[in-house]
Design a protein around this motif. Sequence first.
Motif, PDB file in Angstrom:
ATOM      1  N   THR A  97     -10.116  -4.984   0.893  1.00 32.20           N
ATOM      2  CA  THR A  97     -10.717  -4.022   1.813  1.00 32.20           C
ATOM      3  C   THR A  97     -11.325  -4.744   3.006  1.00 32.20           C
ATOM      4  N   ALA A 108       0.823  -1.210   0.000  1.00 37.64           N
ATOM      5  CA  ALA A 108       0.000   0.000   0.000  1.00 37.64           C
ATOM      6  C   ALA A 108       0.856   1.258   0.000  1.00 37.64           C
ATOM      7  N   ASP A 127      -4.761  -2.297  -2.919  1.00 39.91           N
ATOM      8  CA  ASP A 127      -6.045  -1.600  -2.959  1.00 39.91           C
ATOM      9  C   ASP A 127      -7.213  -2.542  -3.225  1.00 39.91           C
ATOM     10  N   ARG A 180       0.987  -1.472  -4.947  1.00 40.95           N
ATOM     11  CA  ARG A 180      -0.009  -0.531  -4.454  1.00 40.95           C
ATOM     12  C   ARG A 180      -1.384  -0.843  -5.046  1.00 40.95           C
TER      13      ARG A 180
END
Length: 404
Positions: free
Chosen positions: A368, A306, A365, A361
Amino acid sequence: MKTPNPALRHVLFLNWRDTLNPEGGGSEVFVERIAAELVARGHQATLLCAAHGNGPAEEVNAAGVRILRRGGRHTVYARAALTYLAGWFGLGRLRRGAAGRARPDLIVDVCNGLPFLSPLWSRRPVVTLVHHVHREQWPVVLPPRAARFGWWIESSLAIRVYRRCRYVTVSAATRDELAVLGVDPRRVTVVHNGTPEVSVARTAKTAEPTLVVLGRLVPHKQVEVALRALAALSQQWPALSVVVAGQGWWEPKLRAYAAELGVGDRVRFAGFVSDEEKQALLSSAWLALTPSLKEGWGLTIVEAGAQGTPTVAFRGAGGVAEAVMDGRTGLLADNEEEFVAHVRTLLADDERRAAMGAAARIYADGFTWSAAGDKFAAAIGAGTAPQTAAAGATRSRTPDLPLP
């Protein structure tokens, strides 16, 4: 007075630690974030864990999860049963809960090697949460006889006690290992970790090459591998350094070993770091190293991703092979020699390292906590209806990534 919604539940999580515990780690983050997601969906969640000096005996955290701390590292298992039974008969704190249902409707029994064996003493449905199988860890942390006994409890006794329960785990790798032990994969729901929110501005990479190792300082995390990599690469990169972020009883051994290797002056033991400090470290590092013997998922790998930092890890370390997309968001090694070679390769190739960081990254994403909460909520429904097919047993959607 408002009538309780029968679809809402009081879920009791049994875990030997919580995130404030000095030995807490990624598995504790998973439990508390999932509990918070259930609270956000209208459920009531209670976590019962071992007591320690960093937290009160009872509190409700910011997410609305009620935390009861009882017993110690080993006695928490008995205290969980006693507290539950006292609450069941109207004598304890579980019965005097917050608004909603006082008695737990369902138990999530977190098996970190040693299980709580809750089906033997509770009258509620049980969902078993297993982060990873500890076959390799037992001989590392215990003497041979105790290690064999621990493995028997995990691999034989627990499998029998939980034979009628639905399982949740955090990776397909752990689901496969449970299948080897005799757990039907159709009873196992895979719920991946979410990616912690990025709360601070990303930090520029350090001018000189920096490696970061993040996690508990215990033998099976194998931080020694990172120290040996530093020593092996020092001639090529004299300014190379390692930051070890985390705490644990193994730290004095690691400090002594770094001195023995002659790299003590280029290893910084940062100890416990806040979320903001952790994100800054991961963001500024050139590479993250995860030399752990075994991980259920590899939360720190995705945390590094991230921040745009690729990871080098071991292919055979369980869910790590899912947290890292080999060749795209980092590199996986089959042995220590290859591990060091991968670190050398990425340190020497600025363009490839940057491309992997960008891909990492994007990949991070895709995970979640909201999606994890949805899958876990579905698993709770499955936990009370054994005939229902396992929900969410497939992998989270993998983002389309450019090849570095």
